[in-house]
Design a protein around this motif. Structure first.
Motif, mmCIF file in Angstrom:
data_model
loop_
_atom_site.group_PDB
_atom_site.id
_atom_site.type_symbol
_atom_site.label_atom_id
_atom_site.label_comp_id
_atom_site.label_asym_id
_atom_site.label_seq_id
_atom_site.Cartn_x
_atom_site.Cartn_y
_atom_site.Cartn_z
ATOM 1 N N VAL A 68 -9.755 0.787 -0.931
ATOM 2 C CA VAL A 68 -8.810 -0.309 -0.774
ATOM 3 C C VAL A 68 -7.918 -0.074 0.446
ATOM 4 C CG1 VAL A 68 -8.799 -0.844 -3.222
ATOM 5 C CG2 VAL A 68 -7.121 0.770 -2.325
ATOM 6 N N GLY A 69 -8.132 1.047 1.087
ATOM 7 C CA GLY A 69 -7.373 1.389 2.275
ATOM 8 C C GLY A 69 -7.706 2.800 2.715
ATOM 9 N N ALA A 70 -6.915 3.292 3.648
ATOM 10 C CA ALA A 70 -7.103 4.643 4.153
ATOM 11 C C ALA A 70 -5.733 5.237 4.466
ATOM 12 C CB ALA A 70 -7.977 4.637 5.402
ATOM 13 N N LEU A 71 -5.655 6.547 4.404
ATOM 14 C CA LEU A 71 -4.421 7.252 4.722
ATOM 15 C C LEU A 71 -4.668 8.088 5.970
ATOM 16 C CD1 LEU A 71 -1.559 7.596 3.501
ATOM 17 C CD2 LEU A 71 -2.387 9.713 2.456
ATOM 18 N N ASP A 75 3.308 12.208 10.349
ATOM 19 C CA ASP A 75 4.529 12.738 9.751
ATOM 20 C C ASP A 75 5.531 11.597 9.576
ATOM 21 O OD1 ASP A 75 6.425 14.435 8.759
ATOM 22 O OD2 ASP A 75 7.011 15.270 10.698
ATOM 23 N N PRO A 76 5.447 10.851 8.451
ATOM 24 C CA PRO A 76 4.569 11.059 7.295
ATOM 25 C C PRO A 76 3.198 10.407 7.506
ATOM 26 C CG PRO A 76 5.989 9.198 6.871
ATOM 27 C CD PRO A 76 6.389 9.733 8.230
ATOM 28 N N PRO A 77 2.232 10.669 6.597
ATOM 29 C CA PRO A 77 0.942 9.976 6.690
ATOM 30 C C PRO A 77 1.133 8.467 6.600
ATOM 31 C CG PRO A 77 0.798 11.837 5.187
ATOM 32 C CD PRO A 77 2.254 11.663 5.514
ATOM 33 N N GLU A 78 0.278 7.751 7.318
ATOM 34 C CA GLU A 78 0.421 6.290 7.414
ATOM 35 C C GLU A 78 -0.710 5.603 6.645
ATOM 36 O OE1 GLU A 78 2.297 2.818 8.478
ATOM 37 O OE2 GLU A 78 2.978 4.845 8.941
ATOM 38 N N PRO A 79 -0.389 4.822 5.595
ATOM 39 C CA PRO A 79 -1.444 4.089 4.904
ATOM 40 C C PRO A 79 -1.863 2.839 5.673
ATOM 41 C CG PRO A 79 0.670 3.706 3.831
ATOM 42 C CD PRO A 79 0.926 4.667 4.955
ATOM 43 N N VAL A 80 -3.144 2.576 5.669
ATOM 44 C CA VAL A 80 -3.706 1.357 6.260
ATOM 45 C C VAL A 80 -4.422 0.626 5.132
ATOM 46 C CG1 VAL A 80 -5.331 0.433 7.942
ATOM 47 C CG2 VAL A 80 -3.995 2.473 8.503
ATOM 48 N N TRP A 81 -3.963 -0.577 4.816
ATOM 49 C CA TRP A 81 -4.458 -1.273 3.634
ATOM 50 C C TRP A 81 -5.457 -2.365 3.988
ATOM 51 C CZ3 TRP A 81 -3.226 1.156 -0.642
ATOM 52 C CH2 TRP A 81 -2.038 1.897 -0.695
ATOM 53 N N ASN A 82 -6.425 -2.544 3.088
ATOM 54 C CA ASN A 82 -7.322 -3.698 3.162
ATOM 55 C C ASN A 82 -6.756 -4.737 2.201
ATOM 56 O OD1 ASN A 82 -9.410 -5.610 2.812
ATOM 57 N ND2 ASN A 82 -10.944 -4.092 3.388
ATOM 58 N N GLU A 83 -5.949 -5.640 2.744
ATOM 59 C CA GLU A 83 -5.217 -6.584 1.899
ATOM 60 C C GLU A 83 -6.152 -7.504 1.117
ATOM 61 O OE1 GLU A 83 -2.197 -6.227 1.353
ATOM 62 O OE2 GLU A 83 -1.364 -5.132 3.060
ATOM 63 N N GLU A 84 -7.292 -7.850 1.702
ATOM 64 C CA GLU A 84 -8.229 -8.725 0.988
ATOM 65 C C GLU A 84 -8.789 -8.040 -0.249
ATOM 66 O OE1 GLU A 84 -11.279 -10.218 3.493
ATOM 67 O OE2 GLU A 84 -9.909 -11.289 4.834
ATOM 68 N N VAL A 85 -9.107 -6.741 -0.105
ATOM 69 C CA VAL A 85 -9.647 -6.000 -1.253
ATOM 70 C C VAL A 85 -8.569 -5.830 -2.318
ATOM 71 C CG1 VAL A 85 -10.583 -3.782 -2.004
ATOM 72 C CG2 VAL A 85 -11.403 -4.824 0.104
ATOM 73 N N LEU A 89 -8.791 -7.384 -6.193
ATOM 74 C CA LEU A 89 -8.736 -6.545 -7.383
ATOM 75 C C LEU A 89 -7.448 -6.761 -8.186
ATOM 76 C CD1 LEU A 89 -10.074 -3.178 -5.903
ATOM 77 C CD2 LEU A 89 -11.311 -4.780 -7.385
ATOM 78 N N GLY A 90 -6.580 -7.631 -7.667
ATOM 79 C CA GLY A 90 -5.318 -7.873 -8.354
ATOM 80 C C GLY A 90 -4.377 -6.692 -8.315
ATOM 81 N N LEU A 91 -4.422 -5.938 -7.236
ATOM 82 C CA LEU A 91 -3.604 -4.726 -7.100
ATOM 83 C C LEU A 91 -2.510 -4.932 -6.067
ATOM 84 C CD1 LEU A 91 -6.464 -2.047 -6.942
ATOM 85 C CD2 LEU A 91 -4.929 -2.458 -8.887
ATOM 86 N N SER A 92 -1.431 -4.190 -6.218
ATOM 87 C CA SER A 92 -0.397 -4.112 -5.194
ATOM 88 C C SER A 92 -0.395 -2.700 -4.614
ATOM 89 C CB SER A 92 0.979 -4.425 -5.794
ATOM 90 O OG SER A 92 1.422 -3.347 -6.612
#
Length: 219
Positions: A68-71, A75-85, A89-92
């Motif tokens: 659903v994304g990647a980290l 510093d700090p780690p940066e999340p990259v989200w797949n907003e469509e996924v 899936l009904g997730l936040s």
């Protein structure tokens, strides 16, 4: 078709192509493990620090292989989200906090192993040169480039020895310049571009990074 003897040979040739772009105050960022021995000659040619940019998948709850994304290491780690996924899936994002925390620990462990606790090199206002040993699907590199954008580099230069035809156009929106030396037709795998393409060991990664750090300390 032109082929590289090994990752060292690929890095030597890539270094000249990157130097021709005249990066300003560069930092070279390698994707471990295979990208590190390619990036080391690039960093040496530029007189630049060599760092890593690791990427960890953020898997869906109950289905860790479904990203659903990647980290992205930082510093700090940066999340990259797949907003469509996420939406499908009904997730936040809040639903993935535990997974992000776990993968952050994995990134920290990898950094400790490879860089012995050295903090990420600051990128703000500097040219980031992102190096891997090749591009296949490009998913990991895309995540890495998106994550690095949050660290506000002046420019992002993507440099790889081998990739599929059209790779420059594919990454044009994520990098200010793309260098890919060999684009086999038909393209099947990164290993097509190499005569010797064995696994890169953790010890080799550490040795490359240590040599660069010693050179930077002595500069």
């Amino acid at each position: 078709m032109e082929r590289f003897r090994d990752r060292q040979d690929a890095g030597d040739r890539l270094a000249e192509a990157v130097a021709a772009l005249a990066p300003q105050d560069p930092v070279v960022l390698a994707l471990p493990r295979g990208g590190v021995p390619v990036a080391a000659p690039v960093a040496a040619r530029l007189g630049a620090p060599l760092d890593i940019v690791s990427v960890r998948k953020i898997g869906a709850p109950g289905n860790p292989e479904y990203a659903v994304g990647a980290l992205v290491d930082g510093d700090p780690p940066e999340p990259v989200w797949n907003e469509e996924v996420l939406a499908g899936l009904g997730l936040s994002r809040d639903d993935l906090q535990e997974t992000v925390a776990r993968e952050s620990r994995v990134l920290a462990e990898r950094r400790d192993l490879y860089l012995k606790g050295r903090a990420p090199v600051p990128l703000e206002g500097r040219d980031a040169v992102v190096v891997d040993d090749g591009i296949a699907t490009g998913a990991t590199l895309r995540a890495a480039l998106k994550g690095l954008a949050a660290r506000r580099p002046a420019r992002v230069l993507l440099a790889v020895p081998v990739g599929p035809p059209g790779v420059e156009e594919d990454f044009a929106g994520l990098a200010d310049a793309v260098v890919c030396l060999v684009t086999p037709r038909p393209f099947h795998a990164v290993g097509q571009g190499y005569i010797a393409f064995g696994q890169t060991s953790d010890a080799e990664v550490v040795a490359c990074l240590d040599r660069n750090a010693e050179g930077q300390d002595g500069a």
